[in-house]
Design an enzyme around this catalytic site. Structure first.
Site, mmCIF file in Angstrom:
data_model
loop_
_atom_site.group_PDB
_atom_site.id
_atom_site.type_symbol
_atom_site.label_atom_id
_atom_site.label_comp_id
_atom_site.label_asym_id
_atom_site.label_seq_id
_atom_site.Cartn_x
_atom_site.Cartn_y
_atom_site.Cartn_z
ATOM 1 C CE LYS A 295 63.061 -3.135 -36.896
ATOM 2 N NZ LYS A 295 63.480 -2.188 -37.960
ATOM 3 C CG HIS B 196 58.247 3.240 -31.486
ATOM 4 N ND1 HIS B 196 57.568 2.702 -32.546
ATOM 5 C CD2 HIS B 196 59.529 3.437 -31.921
ATOM 6 C CE1 HIS B 196 58.391 2.594 -33.584
ATOM 7 N NE2 HIS B 196 59.578 3.028 -33.238
ATOM 8 C CB SER C 166 61.593 -7.421 -36.437
ATOM 9 O OG SER C 166 61.996 -6.297 -37.172
#
Lengths: 299, 308
Positions: free
Chosen positions: A51, A113, A143
């Site tokens: 995010k 990620h 987020s």
């Protein structure tokens, strides 16, 4: 375009410790193949903490490389098929490594990620280019919270206060934000093929950051093309675009929160309480005391 | 055979079916519960005795606390005497009107002989003129706006006779616009402040009481021309501490049935702290509130504190 069938995923995963960080099964079950993934010298790895602007930069790069040559792809293939998520393994859809291995385009755009220490070593050995996007911790956690609320393949976030404390303790999926942003920042000092971008800079002046990407990648995209791309990747345009807004993924309940929610800098001020903010700042100061990377929480 | 009068608790239980979130009605520019507005004539004509004492506050600013302190002072710190009846019976709520058989504040007052202690949330301009004509003593307690607002929000969630508070963010705006029961906090605290010298009103701040209860209780004692020993003062400090009052069934409103006060939503005595607002306001809300506050309070200098 075939919509993947995620109906077999009915319950949220649980977090466990994996290679020193908090993880869930969807990102560890294909670990051997991830670890031994064969990178290529022309690969571009898009790395972010969850995010922090992953889809945004993925789409910018996708348009820079393939916007002209394969425009039909952009209306028929969602971004998550065009930019494989390296460590993902959802059983009902090809794994990230499988998608990447089967890509015919060059360069391959691959998203991850993973914190820097878990990146398959082949990327460093092949001197692949890495674009890292970092977002200020406060907006990032907000987020991430809304994302976890609406996405059933993520662990149950609990209430905001619980989620915030888990983030502060570094127990979020993909590990501590602090280590993540610092890890890549440190790597940048020794690995010249890494471009470190800030989400806040992208919001402030997208065109300028597109220029930085072009010069890093050695692209001679025309000014008019860059301007068009800059326009196409604005938040509202991407939010409306079915190929970038993840509306084709049934695991996400947009009624709870859309994948593309606000895309702002400073929205944390509408979520943190004054007390949470003070507490967060104290923890942040301690965790980042040796860091040289600096973030902006408003622009 | 004459029927024994209903106890206050029993009366409320019997009226439970008639309880609803009563709408607000305008009385001289101030939103009040419709039941109060509909009985405004008799409320405004109430004539106190010169010996009566009025305790006035904006809702959720330390009313029950002040009532308990005053009752204990008047009874030389005798805890048992002060447990003779619930707060609402010992110190009637002047303007309150509820469905029968719940007695109204006026009805309770009629049954009492002066000197009486009376509670009100009315802003100064709506206080029956008899209080000023008869030079009654008035104790006003004020609480900082942010904590007051937080407390009122939780109260409105659990008090099923008050309008539905709605979400927190919207509630802040209602407070800022003076759209809650008993009107604008800003006008309320300013109204009593501006008249405090002229009308011999004892103006007390919740935060001061929290910081040094002994000092503030002595201020009340002197104002009431009472003289109690240091031991009694210390005893009152202890008896009116938040935790003791929270466990005191004659002060914690636990006798009010769930159909009226649903304390499973939020306790009547919730936290009683200074500074809990930081756990509710976001930085954005705080900034917006502060800007509006500066504007609304620019004509006074009441020394409110947001923490102690």
């Amino acid at each position: 375009m075939d919509i993947p069938d995620f109906s077999s995923i009915s319950s949220r995963p649980t977090i466990f410790e994996f290679e020193g960080i908090s993880m869930i099964n969807h990102f560890t079950e294909n670990w051997e193949k991830v670890k031994n993934f064969q990178a290529r010298p022309d690969d571009i790895l898009i790395a972010t903490y969850p995010k922090a602007g992953t889809t945004w930069v993925s789409y910018i790069l996708d348009l820079l490389y393939f916007g002209e040559n394969a425009p039909e792809e952009h209306t028929s293939q969602p971004i998550y098929m065009r930019v494989p998520f390296l460590e993902s393994c959802f059983k009902v859809i090809a794994s990230g490594t499988e998608l990447a291995d089967n890509m015919t385009t060059s360069p391959r755009l691959i998203k991850t990620h993973l914190p820097v220490q878990l990146i398959p070593k082949s990327f460093w050995e092949q001197n692949s280019r890495v674009v890292y996007v970092a977002r200020n911790a406060k907006d990032n956690v907000v987020s991430y919270f809304h994302f976890d609320r609406m996405n059933i393949v993520e662990p149950d976030p609990g209430d905001w206060n619980t989620f915030l404390h888990r983030f502060m303790d570094g127990k979020s999926v993909f590990g501590p934000w602090y280590d993540h942003v610092n890890g890549y920042w440190e790597k940048k000092q020794t690995y010249s093929n890494l471009l470190y971008l800030f989400y806040e800079d992208l919001v402030e002046d997208t065109g300028r950051e597109v220029d930085r990407l072009c010069s890093f990648l050695g692209l001679s995209t025309s000014v008019s093309d860059r301007e068009k791309i800059t326009k196409d990747v604005q938040f509202d345009a991407m939010k409306q675009n079915k190929m970038t807004n993840y509306s084709t993924l049934p695991v996400m309940d947009f009624k709870i929160s859309p994948f593309m929610r606000k895309g702002k800098v400073g929205d944390w001020k509408n979520h943190f309480t004054v007390a949470q903010n003070e507490q967060f700042d104290e923890v942040y100061k301690e965790k980042m005391k040796n860091a040289t990377v600096k973030f902006r929480t408003e622009i | 055979m004459e029927q024994e009068p209903l106890s206050y608790e029993e009366a409320i239980t019997r009226a439970a079916d008639a309880i609803q979130r009563f709408p607000l009605k305008d009385v001289q520019g101030v939103p009040l519960m419709s039941t109060i507005a509909d009985n405004w004539k008799s409320i405004s004509e109430f004539c106190p005795d010169p010996s009566d004492l009025l305790i006035s506050t904006y809702p959720k600013a330390g009313t029950t606390w002040t009532q308990e302190i005053v009752d204990l002072l008047l009874n030389n710190g005798d805890a048992q005497v002060c447990k003779r009846a619930p707060t609402a019976v010992r110190i009637p709520f002047l303007e309150i009107c509820a469905p029968p058989p719940i007695p109204s504040g006026l009805e309770l007052l009629k049954q009492m002989k002066p000197p009486r202690v009376i509670k009100t949330h009315l802003p100064i301009q709506l206080v029956p003129v008899g209080f000023w004509q008869n030079k009654c003593k008035v104790i006003y307690m004020a609480r900082n706006a942010k904590d007051n607002l937080v407390s009122y929000f939780h109260f409105d969630r659990m008090n099923l006779t008050q309008p539905e508070p709605g979400p927190w963010d919207g509630y802040i705006h209602k407070f800022m616009k003076g759209q809650l029961g008993w009107g604008s906090w800003y006008d309320h605290v300013k109204g009593y402040w501006k008249e405090s010298k002229e009308r011999n009103i004892l103006y007390i701040l919740y935060e001061d009481m929290k910081e040094n209860p002994s000092r503030e209780i002595k201020r009340i004692m002197h104002y009431l021309d009472l003289s109690v020993s240091e031991d009694v003062i210390n005893k009152i400090v202890q008896l009116t501490s938040f935790h003791v009052m929270k466990d005191n069934p004659m002060a914690n409103y636990s006798y009010i049935p769930k159909a009226v006060f649903d304390q499973s939503i939020s306790a009547f005595m919730r936290k009683g702290e200074v500074g809990d607002w930081v756990n509710h306001f976001t930085p954005a809300q705080s900034k917006m509130f502060d800007e509006d506050y500066t504007n609304q309070m620019k004509d006074v200098d009441i020394p409110f504190r947001l923490n102690i």
